[in-house]
Design an enzyme around this catalytic site. Sequence first.
Site, mmCIF file in Angstrom:
data_model
loop_
_atom_site.group_PDB
_atom_site.id
_atom_site.type_symbol
_atom_site.label_atom_id
_atom_site.label_comp_id
_atom_site.label_asym_id
_atom_site.label_seq_id
_atom_site.Cartn_x
_atom_site.Cartn_y
_atom_site.Cartn_z
ATOM 1 N N HIS A 15 8.367 73.306 -32.297
ATOM 2 C CA HIS A 15 9.811 73.511 -32.095
ATOM 3 C C HIS A 15 10.397 74.282 -33.279
ATOM 4 O O HIS A 15 11.213 75.185 -33.114
ATOM 5 C CB HIS A 15 10.532 72.162 -32.014
ATOM 6 C CG HIS A 15 10.386 71.452 -30.711
ATOM 7 N ND1 HIS A 15 10.810 71.988 -29.524
ATOM 8 C CD2 HIS A 15 9.895 70.223 -30.404
ATOM 9 C CE1 HIS A 15 10.580 71.118 -28.536
ATOM 10 N NE2 HIS A 15 10.021 70.044 -29.039
ATOM 11 N N GLU A 42 10.228 73.266 -25.337
ATOM 12 C CA GLU A 42 9.072 72.371 -25.175
ATOM 13 C C GLU A 42 7.782 73.160 -24.975
ATOM 14 O O GLU A 42 6.706 72.690 -25.315
ATOM 15 C CB GLU A 42 9.289 71.386 -24.021
ATOM 16 C CG GLU A 42 10.318 70.307 -24.311
ATOM 17 C CD GLU A 42 10.023 69.467 -25.555
ATOM 18 O OE1 GLU A 42 8.832 69.220 -25.861
ATOM 19 O OE2 GLU A 42 10.976 69.063 -26.239
ATOM 20 N N HIS A 93 3.608 68.966 -32.905
ATOM 21 C CA HIS A 93 4.579 69.180 -31.821
ATOM 22 C C HIS A 93 5.925 69.649 -32.385
ATOM 23 O O HIS A 93 6.465 70.681 -31.977
ATOM 24 C CB HIS A 93 4.749 67.869 -31.037
ATOM 25 C CG HIS A 93 5.757 67.930 -29.933
ATOM 26 N ND1 HIS A 93 5.408 68.077 -28.613
ATOM 27 C CD2 HIS A 93 7.110 67.871 -29.947
ATOM 28 C CE1 HIS A 93 6.504 68.103 -27.870
ATOM 29 N NE2 HIS A 93 7.552 67.974 -28.643
ATOM 30 N N GLU A 94 6.440 68.889 -33.338
ATOM 31 C CA GLU A 94 7.753 69.238 -33.894
ATOM 32 C C GLU A 94 7.687 70.562 -34.665
ATOM 33 O O GLU A 94 8.646 71.325 -34.666
ATOM 34 C CB GLU A 94 8.305 68.110 -34.768
ATOM 35 C CG GLU A 94 8.519 66.773 -34.039
ATOM 36 C CD GLU A 94 9.381 66.863 -32.785
ATOM 37 O OE1 GLU A 94 10.285 67.715 -32.719
ATOM 38 O OE2 GLU A 94 9.124 66.077 -31.837
#
Length: 492
Positions: free
Chosen positions: A267, A293, A263-264
Amino acid sequence: MFSNPTILELNEKFRPVWALASSGSLLDWDLEVNMPEAASTSRGVTMSQLTLLRQKHFSELYPLLEKAERITDLNDYENGLVRVLQRSRKYFTKIPPSLLEEEQRTSVEATVVWRQARSKSDFKLFKPYFEKVVALKIQIAEKLGFEKHPYNALLDLGEEGITVDDLDLTFSRLIPGLKKILRKVMAESRFPPNHPLEDVKYDVESMDRVNRKVIELLEMPKDRFRMDVSTHPFTSNTSRDDVRITTRYEGVDFRNTMYSTIHESGHAIYELQIDEAMDYTQLANGASMGFHESQSRFWENIIGRSREFAILIRPALKENLSFVSPYDEEELYKYFNLVRPGLIRVDADELTYNFHIALRYELEKKLIGGKLAVSELPSIWNDMMDEYFGIRPKNDAEGVLQDIHWTASFGYFPSYSLGNVISGMIWNKMRKDLNLAELTLKGEFGPIKEWLYDKIHHWGSTYAPKDLSRRSLGEGYNPDYLLEYLEQKFSG
Ligand code: MG
């Protein structure tokens, strides 16, 4: 990209503002990763003083900005730059320095208290700080000005142009669609609610090796990127060449740390791929929180939770986590995609995640609209969980205290659902150009990154998010594609 002399001068004058913001972001990272607890007060002073300095330097841009506003032949990048500078000017001129300073200080103090309150599972400890944060946010909304609803002013800070009306409409389409798919999936047994791997403890060092393998597979650039550990995973960009993520190790159920890492990284890929020519300018940011997001959720879910990714990652898992060996790819795929309505947002599966956001959206809207008191929050939270999922938190830690966000930000949560919606739109568009399954199976993520660079990343914040959506994805925010993707994956 930038050629107008006034714009070039504006960018030159912006550098100290950029440097202060960059320093602030490094201190924020440090606060979560390294800082001794007792430093919270002094760090609060440092951060608030930096914000005041940034405001002071920013105000020196106003004469040039006014000059730039009168120029009629700017290109898209230059117009975008003027637009984002106008947004900052609005923020800095409408909110008095004393209020900004108080907000900064309060949020740093509240973060430390939230941490204690969560570990003791006691909302009463956090309540006075939370009340202060809400009161400050309402003051800020009033200073910024709004149409129809004070929450619109706060939403606009993270998601330019989005309103309560937009979100009411989005959730009114999304939630019933999700309920329908969820009912169907729970009635079948292809995606079970539990798996034995959830209870298996892992060794942190071994898991760290898996996470390092994950970022290697995603081809995160070693010289511009790093990964550390914090309680609440996040991404920080000090500059385009210094993008950092954190992950968390709970010691059990290794999916959580692996998907936090992916997820990170999503980003981070966004930040790393913003056009170099935007360095040190106000355009060198993502288009909005929702677009940000959409990147993290795209990599986490659409890529990371696919069957092909389970196949791709299995050798690294077997090598480092011996307990994985008895499970084949299909079993891993199930484990990665358990469908179970649960209490914790960050552990939620793709089908139930947006219910957690809808709940927080409704509560924020009511708190900022003055329709709900902070003291009522824990019980209303628990009632809503009961209504959505038929389960109630046993304590505040697994209910109202679970997220760090309310120490500092209101209006951020809806970005997660918008991000999911946009990731569905990306999936829909990308599958016409690329064979996602094949690329994931081979671990060839270059073409996917290039696609994202071309359609979204390199623009930075040149276009307002609603415009970028129309321009690069062909329409405004549309939840239908997310529903189609989920329907196809879970019950197709
Ligand atoms: Mg995120």
